[in-house]
Design a protein around this motif. Sequence first.
Motif, mmCIF file in Angstrom:
data_model
loop_
_atom_site.group_PDB
_atom_site.id
_atom_site.type_symbol
_atom_site.label_atom_id
_atom_site.label_comp_id
_atom_site.label_asym_id
_atom_site.label_seq_id
_atom_site.Cartn_x
_atom_site.Cartn_y
_atom_site.Cartn_z
ATOM 1 N N VAL A 173 54.363 52.737 35.407
ATOM 2 C CA VAL A 173 53.302 52.726 34.655
ATOM 3 C C VAL A 173 52.434 53.324 35.131
ATOM 4 N N PRO A 174 51.265 54.191 34.285
ATOM 5 C CA PRO A 174 50.054 54.361 34.389
ATOM 6 C C PRO A 174 49.474 53.291 35.502
ATOM 7 N N GLY A 175 49.282 53.040 36.800
ATOM 8 C CA GLY A 175 48.416 51.551 37.300
ATOM 9 C C GLY A 175 49.803 51.639 37.723
ATOM 10 N N VAL A 176 50.960 51.388 38.131
ATOM 11 C CA VAL A 176 51.837 50.712 39.027
ATOM 12 C C VAL A 176 53.498 51.673 39.227
ATOM 13 N N ASP A 228 60.079 55.324 31.620
ATOM 14 C CA ASP A 228 58.791 55.049 30.999
ATOM 15 C C ASP A 228 57.952 57.280 30.708
ATOM 16 N N SER A 229 57.557 57.324 30.069
ATOM 17 C CA SER A 229 57.510 59.159 29.992
ATOM 18 C C SER A 229 56.180 60.053 31.462
ATOM 19 N N HIS A 230 55.520 58.125 31.583
ATOM 20 C CA HIS A 230 54.446 58.471 32.027
ATOM 21 C C HIS A 230 55.295 58.606 33.685
ATOM 22 N N ALA A 231 55.780 58.041 34.351
ATOM 23 C CA ALA A 231 56.236 58.218 35.464
ATOM 24 C C ALA A 231 57.083 59.105 36.342
ATOM 25 N N GLY A 232 56.753 59.206 36.953
ATOM 26 C CA GLY A 232 57.187 60.023 38.190
ATOM 27 C C GLY A 232 56.357 60.717 39.515
ATOM 28 N N TRP A 233 56.727 61.241 40.848
ATOM 29 C CA TRP A 233 55.719 61.032 41.936
ATOM 30 C C TRP A 233 54.979 60.980 41.614
#
Length: 376
Positions: free
Chosen positions: A73-76, A59-64
């Motif tokens: 993912v956003p919210g997880v 997922d492109s939104h993953a990261g610290w």
Amino acid sequence: MSTPTPGSSADLAVSLPTDTATFSAAGMFPVGRIDTHHMLVLADDVSADEVEALALSLDSHAGWVGASRLQLVPGVELQGPWEVDDELRRLMGLPAWATQVMLLECPPHRTGPLPAALVGIDPVTDAFPRSQPGGAELEALTSLRSIARRLAGGLRLAGDGPEDGSTVPVLVVPDPEMSASLTVFAPVWIAPEGVVALVSTLAPGARLHLEPTPVRGATGLAAIPVEELERLAAELGEDVLDEAWRLAERRREEAAELEAQARRAGRTIEEERDGYAVVAEIDVSQIGWGGIEVRVHGAEDVPLSVRGESWAQAGVISYSIVWTPHDPSDARSEKLPAHVRAERSAARSLIEGVAGAIQKAAGGVVVDDDGFLVAL
């Protein structure tokens, strides 16, 4: 380090150091949450940056996003990792190799019970007989299972208990060898004869396979069990499924009408192809073994791990190399008898060799079934 108040989303561990390869959350292990949260279980040879790299591939939104907080993912989020000592290992019923865990912080999203026909097929779905995960929770568990399989880790699930609201811990250790398939995504199209030649160097007798596969029984939405259709309707909405059904029927009717017109006019009906396949036996000396198949076509969609390649913007060719056992269900099973596991192991070795040969000829990258890059 400040102490978080009960129920808060404050950081539960030390701040991230510059070198995440040596990062491990110290102290403050949230023992009160271990039976209400899903966990990723890891061995001591896995670093936090490996988990992050795999999450980024999904997922492109993953990261610290904070101290010891890895967004999937956003919210997880995955929180941790925390080191596991002998006492915690016994408390959580973890195997001897487990030395660290990460907790999944995700809003629960549950649907209906597990259909009786699907019991015993998947250990993750079996953990939730009364209320199957859906939405963001299902997406998170799917990602965690992929990460655990790649890192030879496991999942400790907060499964359904005997009463509503209660949980029972369930340990799931995905088989890292379960999937033998690999896909080469490359900028270069190799003609059918070229792939036959490449495969033949590793599997004598490789041949082009152009015959259409006969379809038996229902297809499309009509082939989906009623229970699964009901779950999809609850997830997506009945209007969405109805529209998909109408669109599929309209396309089928249009195709049938075009074929009928061509036949009435006496025109030759030619099958259009946008790809091809090459097949070969794994080992002709092993009676009863299946084979492999190289499926070549233009890729309409590519994994996130491939999209950053400079050549991926100008069209990508997919060379998917799969194991084709005589019993198709064996291809995705984690419970195989010894002789079938031996066949799968041989298939994996052959597939890796074929993938390496194709990558050398066409360039590109190699990706496994979960979308993770593979170095051969």
